[in-house]
Motif scaffolding. Sequence first.
Motif, PDB file in Angstrom:
ATOM      1  N   UNK A 135       0.720  -1.322  -0.094  1.00  0.00           N
ATOM      2  CA  UNK A 135      -0.184   0.349  -0.021  1.00  0.00           C
ATOM      3  C   UNK A 135       1.074   1.159  -0.286  1.00  0.00           C
ATOM      4  N   UNK A 136       0.454   2.058  -0.579  1.00  0.00           N
ATOM      5  CA  UNK A 136       1.153   3.406  -1.208  1.00  0.00           C
ATOM      6  C   UNK A 136       0.565   4.924   0.065  1.00  0.00           C
ATOM      7  N   UNK A 137       1.844   5.148   0.579  1.00  0.00           N
ATOM      8  CA  UNK A 137       1.619   5.937   1.930  1.00  0.00           C
ATOM      9  C   UNK A 137       1.433   7.398   1.635  1.00  0.00           C
ATOM     10  N   UNK A 168      -2.922  12.670   9.442  1.00  0.00           N
ATOM     11  CA  UNK A 168      -3.235  11.816   9.293  1.00  0.00           C
ATOM     12  C   UNK A 168      -1.515  11.058   7.732  1.00  0.00           C
ATOM     13  N   UNK A 169      -0.814   9.675   8.823  1.00  0.00           N
ATOM     14  CA  UNK A 169      -0.456   9.486   7.633  1.00  0.00           C
ATOM     15  C   UNK A 169      -1.895   8.212   7.676  1.00  0.00           C
ATOM     16  N   UNK A 170      -1.726   8.439   5.928  1.00  0.00           N
ATOM     17  CA  UNK A 170      -2.500   7.079   5.789  1.00  0.00           C
ATOM     18  C   UNK A 170      -2.219   6.002   4.658  1.00  0.00           C
ATOM     19  N   UNK A 171      -2.409   5.426   4.278  1.00  0.00           N
ATOM     20  CA  UNK A 171      -2.628   3.785   3.217  1.00  0.00           C
ATOM     21  C   UNK A 171      -3.254   3.830   2.044  1.00  0.00           C
ATOM     22  N   UNK A 172      -2.311   4.278   1.149  1.00  0.00           N
ATOM     23  CA  UNK A 172      -3.765   4.275   0.232  1.00  0.00           C
ATOM     24  C   UNK A 172      -3.968   2.406  -0.518  1.00  0.00           C
ATOM     25  N   UNK A 173      -4.885   2.408  -0.058  1.00  0.00           N
ATOM     26  CA  UNK A 173      -5.019   0.952  -1.544  1.00  0.00           C
ATOM     27  C   UNK A 173      -6.619   0.381  -1.953  1.00  0.00           C
ATOM     28  N   UNK A 174      -6.551  -0.073  -3.561  1.00  0.00           N
ATOM     29  CA  UNK A 174      -7.098  -0.449  -3.935  1.00  0.00           C
ATOM     30  C   UNK A 174      -7.439   1.273  -4.287  1.00  0.00           C
ATOM     31  N   UNK A 175      -7.476   2.039  -4.427  1.00  0.00           N
ATOM     32  CA  UNK A 175      -7.981   3.410  -4.405  1.00  0.00           C
ATOM     33  C   UNK A 175      -8.872   4.458  -2.990  1.00  0.00           C
ATOM     34  N   UNK A 217      -8.393   5.447   1.128  1.00  0.00           N
ATOM     35  CA  UNK A 217      -7.595   5.978   1.818  1.00  0.00           C
ATOM     36  C   UNK A 217      -7.893   5.267   3.266  1.00  0.00           C
ATOM     37  N   UNK A 218      -6.954   4.816   4.209  1.00  0.00           N
ATOM     38  CA  UNK A 218      -7.307   4.688   5.623  1.00  0.00           C
ATOM     39  C   UNK A 218      -6.349   5.336   6.198  1.00  0.00           C
ATOM     40  N   UNK A 219      -7.064   5.907   7.670  1.00  0.00           N
ATOM     41  CA  UNK A 219      -5.300   6.207   8.519  1.00  0.00           C
ATOM     42  C   UNK A 219      -5.913   5.104   9.716  1.00  0.00           C
ATOM     43  N   UNK A 237     -12.996   9.116   4.245  1.00  0.00           N
ATOM     44  CA  UNK A 237     -13.537   9.629   3.143  1.00  0.00           C
ATOM     45  C   UNK A 237     -14.680  10.749   3.104  1.00  0.00           C
ATOM     46  N   UNK A 238     -15.242  11.707   1.578  1.00  0.00           N
ATOM     47  CA  UNK A 238     -16.145  12.557   2.394  1.00  0.00           C
ATOM     48  C   UNK A 238     -17.801  11.512   2.454  1.00  0.00           C
ATOM     49  N   UNK A 239     -18.083  13.067   3.651  1.00  0.00           N
ATOM     50  CA  UNK A 239     -19.691  12.041   3.596  1.00  0.00           C
ATOM     51  C   UNK A 239     -19.347  11.157   4.199  1.00  0.00           C
ATOM     52  N   UNK A 240     -18.496  10.421   4.676  1.00  0.00           N
ATOM     53  CA  UNK A 240     -18.221   9.556   5.833  1.00  0.00           C
ATOM     54  C   UNK A 240     -18.878  10.170   7.300  1.00  0.00           C
ATOM     55  N   UNK A 241     -18.942   9.482   8.807  1.00  0.00           N
ATOM     56  CA  UNK A 241     -19.634  10.050   9.771  1.00  0.00           C
ATOM     57  C   UNK A 241     -18.602   9.498  10.588  1.00  0.00           C
TER      58      UNK A 241
END
Length: 206
Positions: A88-90, A164-171, A173-175, A181-185
């Motif tokens: 996963x890309x950082x 945050x330092x996130x990981x980009x996996x399969x399009x 972003x995860x922290x 993601x925008x719109x998430x609660x």
Amino acid sequence: MENEDRMNASGMSGGAYPGYGDEIVTARSAEPDPALSDLAQAPPARKKKSRGKFNIIDLAIIILLVAAAAMIVYAYFPGLFSGRSGRAAGALIEYRVTFEKVPAGTAGLIAAGGKVTDPDGRLLGKVVSATEEKHREYVYSETSGAVVAAYSDDLSDLTLTISAEALQTRGALEAGGVRISVGAVYYVITPDFEGQGRCRSLTVAD
């Protein structure tokens, strides 16, 4: 006697039919030929369907269709083609979460640099800044006959900016293993505040 001889000579012997003599001919129907019967019952021979030959034009068409399908999938789901090596890309991300109807003055209590976690203790980043504005609601005004904005003096809408330092996996972003993601609660916890808010924006640092 002479008349009887004449009658016998004309074919009236023994009460037979006049004019036909003593012989009776019986007509017999012809029996069917077994060979012809078998041919009549045999099902009609099926014609073999001719199969088209696979040529270079067909192959070219198939290749074009597969290529077009791959381009469509890549355009709409680019994450499916990333990270094929399993790595996963950082990425450094910054996102804003807004909390509505919090007590006025809450932003002044939140210090920058504080850790942001979720109820399960997963690290979602750290606080960059906290801002607030008066909570606004739209109400109908009988005086003007229109819908107008009404601002509260006691409640505010608080916005936390989090990095945050996130990981980009399969399009995605995860922290801390949580998808951002925008719109998430999210329900977030800081040393000075906790509450449930909605992500309003997300940027990725170059």
